[in-house]
Design a protein around this motif. Structure first.
Motif, PDB file in Angstrom:
ATOM      1  N   UNK A   1       0.819  -1.199   0.000  1.00  0.00           N
ATOM      2  CA  UNK A   1       0.000   0.000   0.000  1.00  0.00           C
ATOM      3  C   UNK A   1       0.854   1.251   0.000  1.00  0.00           C
ATOM      4  N   UNK A   2       0.175   2.402   0.040  1.00  0.00           N
ATOM      5  CA  UNK A   2       0.865   3.690  -0.038  1.00  0.00           C
ATOM      6  C   UNK A   2       1.838   3.879   1.118  1.00  0.00           C
ATOM      7  N   UNK A   3       1.420   3.553   2.339  1.00  0.00           N
ATOM      8  CA  UNK A   3       2.295   3.754   3.494  1.00  0.00           C
ATOM      9  C   UNK A   3       3.541   2.881   3.407  1.00  0.00           C
ATOM     10  N   UNK A   4       3.376   1.648   2.969  1.00  0.00           N
ATOM     11  CA  UNK A   4       4.524   0.741   2.835  1.00  0.00           C
ATOM     12  C   UNK A   4       5.470   1.235   1.730  1.00  0.00           C
ATOM     13  N   UNK A   5       4.894   1.772   0.659  1.00  0.00           N
ATOM     14  CA  UNK A   5       5.727   2.277  -0.440  1.00  0.00           C
ATOM     15  C   UNK A   5       6.541   3.486   0.007  1.00  0.00           C
ATOM     16  N   UNK A   6       5.956   4.344   0.846  1.00  0.00           N
ATOM     17  CA  UNK A   6       6.666   5.527   1.340  1.00  0.00           C
ATOM     18  C   UNK A   6       7.883   5.126   2.172  1.00  0.00           C
ATOM     19  N   UNK A   7       7.785   4.020   2.839  1.00  0.00           N
ATOM     20  CA  UNK A   7       8.906   3.550   3.648  1.00  0.00           C
ATOM     21  C   UNK A   7       9.942   2.807   2.799  1.00  0.00           C
ATOM     22  N   UNK A   8       9.469   2.059   1.810  1.00  0.00           N
ATOM     23  CA  UNK A   8      10.351   1.168   1.050  1.00  0.00           C
ATOM     24  C   UNK A   8      11.036   1.846  -0.126  1.00  0.00           C
ATOM     25  N   UNK A   9      10.284   2.661  -0.899  1.00  0.00           N
ATOM     26  CA  UNK A   9      10.765   3.128  -2.202  1.00  0.00           C
ATOM     27  C   UNK A   9      11.926   4.124  -2.169  1.00  0.00           C
ATOM     28  N   UNK A  10      12.104   4.945  -1.132  1.00  0.00           N
ATOM     29  CA  UNK A  10      13.271   5.848  -1.164  1.00  0.00           C
ATOM     30  C   UNK A  10      14.595   5.128  -1.380  1.00  0.00           C
ATOM     31  N   UNK A  11      14.680   3.869  -0.982  1.00  0.00           N
ATOM     32  CA  UNK A  11      15.916   3.106  -1.171  1.00  0.00           C
ATOM     33  C   UNK A  11      15.891   2.281  -2.462  1.00  0.00           C
ATOM     34  N   UNK A  12      14.733   2.269  -3.159  1.00  0.00           N
ATOM     35  CA  UNK A  12      14.603   1.437  -4.357  1.00  0.00           C
ATOM     36  C   UNK A  12      14.459   2.244  -5.653  1.00  0.00           C
ATOM     37  N   UNK A  13      14.081   3.510  -5.553  1.00  0.00           N
ATOM     38  CA  UNK A  13      13.871   4.331  -6.738  1.00  0.00           C
ATOM     39  C   UNK A  13      14.735   5.589  -6.643  1.00  0.00           C
ATOM     40  N   UNK A  14      15.471   5.858  -7.745  1.00  0.00           N
ATOM     41  CA  UNK A  14      16.361   7.025  -7.774  1.00  0.00           C
ATOM     42  C   UNK A  14      16.205   7.765  -9.114  1.00  0.00           C
ATOM     43  N   UNK A  15      15.836   9.031  -9.099  1.00  0.00           N
ATOM     44  CA  UNK A  15      15.446   9.859  -7.941  1.00  0.00           C
ATOM     45  C   UNK A  15      14.039   9.533  -7.463  1.00  0.00           C
ATOM     46  N   UNK A  16      13.826   9.663  -6.155  1.00  0.00           N
ATOM     47  CA  UNK A  16      12.530   9.368  -5.552  1.00  0.00           C
ATOM     48  C   UNK A  16      11.793  10.668  -5.249  1.00  0.00           C
ATOM     49  N   UNK A  17      10.487  10.693  -5.567  1.00  0.00           N
ATOM     50  CA  UNK A  17       9.620  11.824  -5.239  1.00  0.00           C
ATOM     51  C   UNK A  17       8.377  11.254  -4.562  1.00  0.00           C
ATOM     52  N   UNK A  18       8.193  11.588  -3.347  1.00  0.00           N
ATOM     53  CA  UNK A  18       7.093  10.992  -2.575  1.00  0.00           C
ATOM     54  C   UNK A  18       5.729  11.324  -3.186  1.00  0.00           C
ATOM     55  N   UNK A  19       5.612  12.517  -3.811  1.00  0.00           N
ATOM     56  CA  UNK A  19       4.321  12.912  -4.397  1.00  0.00           C
ATOM     57  C   UNK A  19       3.932  12.042  -5.597  1.00  0.00           C
ATOM     58  N   UNK A  20       4.859  11.248  -6.076  1.00  0.00           N
ATOM     59  CA  UNK A  20       4.565  10.372  -7.214  1.00  0.00           C
ATOM     60  C   UNK A  20       3.852   9.076  -6.778  1.00  0.00           C
ATOM     61  N   UNK A  21       3.686   8.875  -5.489  1.00  0.00           N
ATOM     62  CA  UNK A  21       2.950   7.698  -5.018  1.00  0.00           C
ATOM     63  C   UNK A  21       1.465   7.996  -5.139  1.00  0.00           C
ATOM     64  N   UNK A  22       0.793   7.235  -5.980  1.00  0.00           N
ATOM     65  CA  UNK A  22      -0.635   7.420  -6.229  1.00  0.00           C
ATOM     66  C   UNK A  22      -1.320   6.058  -6.294  1.00  0.00           C
ATOM     67  N   UNK A  23      -2.377   5.884  -5.496  1.00  0.00           N
ATOM     68  CA  UNK A  23      -3.210   4.676  -5.555  1.00  0.00           C
ATOM     69  C   UNK A  23      -2.382   3.391  -5.454  1.00  0.00           C
TER      70      UNK A  23
END
Length: 273
Positions: A5-27
């Motif tokens: 879900x969105x909350x899990x992605x916010x915790x996980x993706x900063x280390x998996x996606x470069x560059x990471x933008x939190x506002x890009x997490x949608x649905x």
């Protein structure tokens, strides 16, 4: 198997996606953006196109393919698998993802999308804009290194740029897209119409030449017959003239003899007296 879900992605993706933008997490997905390298199958140069501040867009014409490299470099842990797609707004225009729909566990690189414009109009994409959602899903067990995406894969850590082999594949031969086929049909119809027009002219000329030949032959026969008749008439006239001349000569000869006889008779009469 369950999706993050969105909350899990916010915790996980900063280390998996470069560059990471939190506002890009949608649905429950992260929206990846178009990078700096693209290639269109109808490219005039036949080369990769580089997008920059002056040239930020790529045009994908109807019936054409394109290779699109993501701006982000993404990673998928060995205990997860990812699924990718194209945003609905572009799908509704006719853009279709034909490169696959999942990312293997262990993958770590940029993503290369192969897309096809099945719509009626040109689709324009802009560098840096989000077009490609990615979902992460948990596996029941983590894959070992030999089963996960690893160095044995052909493009392992080689997708910083579009591989030339895919460009050559799209450049090889002519695409039999609906638009190309429609254009061929239109060209063939135009050719057929031209052939019909040329055939009509050729038939008209042939008929004209045929009629002219018949006319000339008829006139020749008439002239030939007239010439024969004229020759025969001339021969007859010459015969008559020659006969008349012969008769005249005979008459003159007879007249001369009679005159001579008459003179002799007169002479004899004079002598007796």
């Amino acid at each position: 198997m369950s999706f993050l879900g969105a909350n899990e992605l916010k915790e996980l993706l900063p280390s998996l996606i470069e560059p990471f933008r939190q506002e890009r997490i949608e649905n429950a997905a992260y929206e990846l953006s178009l990078g700096k390298e693209v290639f269109s199958s109808d490219s005039k140069s036949g080369k990769i196109e580089l997008l920059d501040d002056k040239n930020r867009t790529v045009e994908i014409n109807p019936g054409q393919f394109a290779l699109l490299l993501t701006e982000e470099k993404i990673s998928v842990p060995k205990d997860k698998i990812a699924f990718i797609s194209i945003k609905a707004g572009e799908k509704l225009k006719g853009l279709v993802n034909v490169s696959g729909f999942h990312v293997d566990p262990g993958f770590s690189d940029h993503l290369l999308f192969s897309v096809y414009n099945a719509g009626p109009s040109t689709i324009i994409l802009e560098s840096g804009k989000p077009y490609f959602p990615i979902w992460y899903c948990e596996l029941k067990t983590e894959l070992n290194s030999s089963d996960a995406y690893n160095k044995s894969n052909e493009h392992y850590n080689k997708l910083a740029h579009i591989p030339p082999k895919y460009i050559e594949s799209l450049k090889r031969g002519e695409l039999a897209s609906p638009n190309v086929l429609l254009e061929r049909i239109k060209n063939n119809e135009h050719l057929i119409n031209n052939l019909k027009w040329a055939a009509g002219i050729l038939i008209t000329l042939s008929i004209s030449i045929f009629l002219k030949t018949i006319w000339d032959l008829s006139k020749f026969n008439e002239g030939y017959s007239a010439g024969i008749k004229e020759k025969q008439l001339k021969s007859q006239i010459d015969t008559l003239i020659n006969k008349k001349s012969l008769d005249s000569l005979i008459l003159l000869k007879v007249d001369s003899i009679l005159k001579a006889k008459h003179i002799n008779n007169l002479a004899d009469s004079t002598s007796e007296q």
